[in-house]
Design an enzyme around this catalytic site. Structure first.
Site: not given
Ligand code: UGA
Length: 439
Positions: A38, A153, A157, A206, A251, A255, A262, A322, A329
Site C-alpha cells: 500500500k 471522524e 465515503e 461518534k 436520511f 429502501g 461504519c 451506496k 462491505r
C-alpha cells in the site's frame, strides 16, 4: 498558520483522507502503514481507495514535498512528529465488539519508542472508556509526556474531501488543554463548530451519531412497510415528515437498508458495549433487526410474484453499499444474491466500480447493465448509481423476459415511467405496489 509536523498511522480510508487534507492545509505529513504494498502504491501516486478528488490531491501534496509515505520497518522514532494521528481499523469481532488489537499495539509501540513528547490524536472509532484506558496503560509510562485527544471522524465515503472542509462539527475530547489547542489549530481552515469535551464523551458522540442516523433509516423503512400495508406513498410521507425542522429531510430515504463499513459495525458495537455494562439498549437492537429484514424484501417480493425462483434469470444492478464508492462491505447486494442463488435463480450482477468482489457461487459478474438485464425475468436495483437511474428503461423493458419485474431497492427510479415502459415496478413503500401486484 503554523506548520505542524504530523504523523498519520494507518493509511486506510480515514488515515489517507486525514493525511492528504492536512498536507493540503500546509502541514508536513508522514503517513505510515505496515502494509508495504500500500505504501509503495501511494508513494507512486496511486490511491488504494476510490474517492473523488483523492488522486489529484495526492499528486499535489506529494509534489509539494508536504506528504510522504513510509512503513515502520526502520523503527518508529524517526517517523513520529509533534502530532500523531491513529487511524487504524477497529473491525467487528465475532461478538459484535470493536476489535482494538491494532489500536492498542500502535499506541503501546509509539509510546514506548518515541524520543520526544507529542500529542496523540485518536481518529479510529473506539468504545467509550478506551482513551482513558490507553492513557493509563501506555501513555502514563512513556519516557516523554504524551497528550491524548479523541477526535472522531464524521466523513462519508464518496464525499470525504468535501466533508473534511465542510463538516458540521469537529469534536475534540481531552483533559489536556494544550493538547486540545494544538489539535484545534490543525482545523483552522475547516469551517465548523468545534466542540471540546472529555475523552469518553467524544468517543460516545461518534457511536451516538452513527446509531442515530441508522435509527433514522430503520425508522423510515418501518414507515415504508406501513405505507405498503396501508396503500400510502413513502415519498410523500418522507417529504412531509422531513419538513418538520426538528426532524429534517436527510436520511429519510426508504429502501433495503444501510450497509458499509461504519453503520453496521458501530451500531452492533453500541449494542455490545451497552450489554457489557448491564444495559439492554432495546432501540438499537430493533434498528439492527429492521435493517436485516429490509434486505429480505426483494427476494420475498420476487418469490411471491414469480412463485418458484428456480430457473429464473435475475439481474442485480449495483454491488456497492451506496453509489460513488467501490466499497462492498456489508452491502445488501451480497445477501440478496446469496438468497437468490440459494432459491435456484441464476444471477448476473453488474456494478460500475466494484470489480474486485467475489460473488456467491452460481452468480456471475458482467461488464455492463445490458448484459445483466437482457433476458432477465426480474431486475433488482441494489445501488442507486446515476447510470441506473438514467438508464433507457423502455429499451430495458424490451430486452427483458416476462414477467419483467423491476424491484427498486432504493426507491430511486421513476415508477410511472417504468410502468409506462412495460415493466412491473416494485419498490419499498411506494404506492402500496406490493399489495397492488400480489393480491
Ligand atoms: C457514515 C456516516 O454518514 C458518516 O458521518 C460517518 O463518518 C461514517 O459512516 C463513518 O462512521 O465512518 P458512510 O458509511 O460513508 O458514512 O455512508 P452514508 O452515506 O452515511 O450511508 C450509509 C448507508 O445508509 C448506505 O448504505 C446508504 O444507502 C444508507 N442510507 C442512507 C439509506 O438507506 N437511507 C438514507 O436516507 C441514507
Amino acid at each position: 498558520m503554523e506548520t505542524a509536523r504530523i504523523t498519520v498511522i494507518g493509511a486506510g480510508y480515514v488515515g489517507l483522507v486525514t493525511g492528504v487534507c492536512l498536507a493540503n492545509s500546509g502541514h508536513d505529513v508522514t503517513c505510515v502503514d505496515v502494509d508495504a504494498a500500500k505504501i509503495e502504491m501511494l508513494s507512486s501516486g496511486s490511491s488504494p481507495i476510490y474517492e473523488p478528488g483523492i488522486v489529484e490531491l495526492l499528486a499535489k501534496t506529494s509534489a509539494s514535498g508536504r506528504l510522504r509515505f513510509a512503513t515502520p520497518q526502520d523503527g518508529w522514532a524517526p517517523l513520529l512528529g509533534d502530532i500523531v494521528f491513529v487511524a487504524v481499523g477497529t473491525p467487528m469481532a465475532e461478538s459484535g465488539a470493536a476489535d482494538l488489537t491494532a489500536v492498542r499495539e500502535v499506541v503501546q509501540t509509539v509510546a514506548a519508542t518515541t524520543d520526544h513528547p507529542f500529542t496523540l490524536v485518536m481518529k479510529s472509532t473506539v468504545p467509550p472508556g478506551t482513551g482513558r484506558d490507553l492513557v493509563s496503560r501506555f501513555l502514563d509510562d512513556s519516557p516523554h509526556p504524551i497528550g491524548y485527544v479523541s477526535n472522531p471522524e464524521f466523513l462519508r465515503e464518496g464525499r470525504a474531501l468535501e466533508d473534511w472542509y465542510h463538516t458540521d462539527r469537529v469534536v475534540l475530547g481531552s483533559d489536556d488543554p494544550s493538547a486540545l489547542d494544538a489539535v484545534e489549530a490543525l482545523y483552522e481552515e475547516v469551517d465548523a463548530t468545534v466542540l471540546r469535551t472529555d475523552i469518553a464523551s467524544a468517543e460516545t458522540i461518534k457511536y451516538a451519531s452513527n446509531a442515530f442516523l441508522a435509527t433514522k433509516i430503520s425508522f423510515i423503512n418501518e414507515i415504508a412497510n406501513v405505507c405498503d400495508a396501508a396503500g400510502a406513498r413513502i415519498d410523500d410521507v418522507s417529504v412531509g415528515v422531513g419538513l418538520d425542522s426538528r426532524i429534517g429531510p436527510q436520511f429519510l430515504n426508504a429502501g433495503i437498508g444501510y450497509g458499509g463499513s461504519c453503520f453496521p459495525k458501530d451500531v452492533r458495537a453500541l449494542d455490545f458495549i451497552s450489554s457489557e455494562s448491564g444495559y439492554s439498549f432495546e432501540l438499537v437492537k430493533a434498528v439492527i433487526e429492521v435493517n436485516a429484514r429490509q434486505r429480505t424484501l426483494p427476494v420475498d417480493a420476487l418469490r411471491r410474484t414469480l412463485g418458484d425462483l428456480s430457473g429464473a434469470r435475475i439481474a442485480v444492478l449495483g454491488l456497492t453499499f451506496k453509489p460513488d464508492t467501490d466499497d462492498v462491505r456489508e452491502s445488501p447486494a451480497i445477501d440478496i444474491i446469496a438468497s437468490l442463488v440459494a432459491e435456484g435463480a441464476s444471477v448476473l450482477a453488474y456494478d460500475p466500480l466494484a470489480s474486485h468482489v467475489i460473488l456467491p457461487e452460481g452468480a456471475s459478474r458482467v461488464d455492463d447493465a445490458w448484459t445483466a438485464l437482457t433476458g432477465a425475468n426480474a431486475v433488482v436495483l441494489v445501488t442507486e448509481w446515476s447510470e441506473f437511474v438514467g438508464l433507457d428503461w423502455t429499451r430495458a423493458a424490451a430486452a427483458m423476459a416476462a414477467p419483467k419485474i423491476v424491484f427498486d431497492g432504493r426507491n430511486a427510479l421513476d415508477a410511472n415511467a417504468l410502468e409506462a415502459a412495460g415493466v412491473r415496478y416494485m419498490a419499498v413503500g411506494r404506492d402500496g405496489c406490493h399489495r397492488r401486484h400480489d393480491h
